[in-house]
Design a protein around this motif. Structure first.
Motif, PDB file in Angstrom:
ATOM      1  N   HIS A  50     -11.047 -38.837  27.730  1.00  0.00           N
ATOM      2  CA  HIS A  50     -11.831 -39.066  28.947  1.00  0.00           C
ATOM      3  C   HIS A  50     -13.228 -39.513  28.533  1.00  0.00           C
TER       4      HIS A  50
ATOM      5  N   ASP B 289     -17.279 -38.525  29.207  1.00  0.00           N
ATOM      6  CA  ASP B 289     -18.057 -37.400  29.737  1.00  0.00           C
ATOM      7  C   ASP B 289     -18.966 -37.842  30.870  1.00  0.00           C
TER       8      ASP B 289
ATOM      9  N   HIS C 279     -12.838 -39.710  24.402  1.00  0.00           N
ATOM     10  CA  HIS C 279     -12.536 -38.647  23.432  1.00  0.00           C
ATOM     11  C   HIS C 279     -11.863 -37.502  24.156  1.00  0.00           C
TER      12      HIS C 279
HETATM   13 FE   FE2 Z   1     -15.632 -34.594  26.770  1.00  0.00          FE
END
Ligand code: FE2
Ligand code: AKG
Length: 344
Positions: free
Chosen positions: A189, A191, A311
């Motif tokens: 995903h 952040d 990540h």
């Molecule tokens: Fe993350």
């Protein structure tokens, strides 16, 4: 390069004109050789001089090791794992005692099952298991407490490490502590802001979530956007097996990245942990730091999201995994003077 020998901070103002652009150097080591060249600097127009600028530390190559002073009297290492996005490992960022302290504090606040943005609030997430579930973990937030010496010292280290203006560190969200059991994971995903072009356009005028009271665990996309310029993640224990932080697209050429992203399958880290170009093995006390966005070369504030920064966490296959996330938020130019709801 014009870095002075007498310490890290003395060359922050060093500029050099290069083909009409301004470049900034940050000396993060001791001598001239250890200067890290940053991305091109802002254009110096008066409207961009009113606020403090973000910093983007780019390594010369993966594997580069840079000595840094983040704790008085000690030397830490920043080990570059990737250039795009810059990803660094910092061993011994927290001591064993500090890791234990954070876990204890997190348990005392009460850990709850992690939710995703936009998740159906009626789903009973405690029953969800298996590789198709996007995120399986428990979490809590450690609220800012300026009387807590450990937390203040942690922020000092983050400031020295990232070279970011203290303001952005103070403005950012509380620390998030996460615990994964066996089978726990978090598929790949971003952040921060959704990186699709339509999404970016739609969210352009929205303030950052940290500048609003928008509920961050619900579907926030209509109310605010996430402006997490960088992530500093700290491992609070050694994981017996699995639980790597994986970056499926780091340092990939643009076309390969697009192809892998289109297929979508590579985001599933239960299946594709071993296909990731970078996988960081958890080590107690070690931090990993990376950029979720470029720095906007004109404004010096948060720039475009980096697709390479996708990540997540591979499955924990034995033991458990504890991490603490610290996100550093930076606003875009349209919202540079809005106060943070966390820094009151
Ligand atoms: Fe993350
Ligand atoms: O647990 C990890 O290694 C990654 C966690 C993560 O990406 C997150 O919490 O946003």
């Amino acid at each position: 390069q014009h870095c002075h020998e007498d310490g890290a901070d003395s060359c922050d103002d060093t500029h050099e004109a290069l083909e009409g652009n301004r470049w900034q150097f940050h000396c993060i080591g001791k001598g001239d050789d250890e200067c890290v060249r940053l991305e091109e600097y802002y254009s110096h127009a008066p409207e961009y001089r009113r606020y403090e600028h973000a910093v983007f530390l780019k390594p010369n190559h993966a594997g580069e090791v840079i000595d840094v002073n983040i704790v008085p009297g000690k030397t830490h290492q920043m080990i570059a794992k990737a250039v795009d996005p810059p990803i660094y490992e910092i061993p011994n960022f927290l001591s064993d005692e500090e890791c234990e302290y954070v876990k204890k504090k997190a348990l005392a606040t009460g850990m709850v099952h992690s939710r995703l943005f936009g998740a159906n609030p009626d789903t009973n997430i405690e029953d969800l298991k298996g590789p198709d579930v996007f995120r399986i973990s428990r979490q809590t937030w450690l609220r800012r407490d300026n009387s807590d010496i450990m937390m203040t010292s942690w922020k000092d280290r983050i400031e020295k490490l990232t070279k970011m203006p203290r303001k952005y560190i103070e403005d950012s969200e509380p620390f998030q502590v996460v615990n994964y059991g066996v089978g726990g994971h978090y598929h790949a995903h971003t952040d921060s802001a959704s990186p699709g072009p339509e999404e970016m356009l739609r969210q352009k005028e929205l303030p950052c979530c940290y500048q609003t009271d928008c509920p961050i665990d619900k579907n926030v996309q209509l109310c605010c956007k996430v402006c997490r310029y960088m992530t500093v993640l700290v491992y609070l224990n050694d994981v017996e097996e699995g639980g790597q932080t994986a970056y499926p697209f780091a340092d990939l050429p643009g076309e390969d990245l697009q192809e892998k992203l289109k297929s979508g399958d590579y985001l599933n880290l239960s299946k594709h942990c071993n296909d990731a170009t970078i996988a960081v093995r958890p080590r107690k006390g070690m931090a990993v730091m990376w950029y979720n966005h470029a720095k906007d070369p004109t404004t010096g504030l948060i720039g475009d999201p980096l697709l390479s920064a996708y990540h997540g966490s591979c499955d924990v296959t034995k033991g458990e995994k504890w991490i603490a996330n610290m996100w550093i938020s930076v606003p875009p130019y349209e919202h540079w003077d809005k106060p943070s709801s966390f820094n009151t």
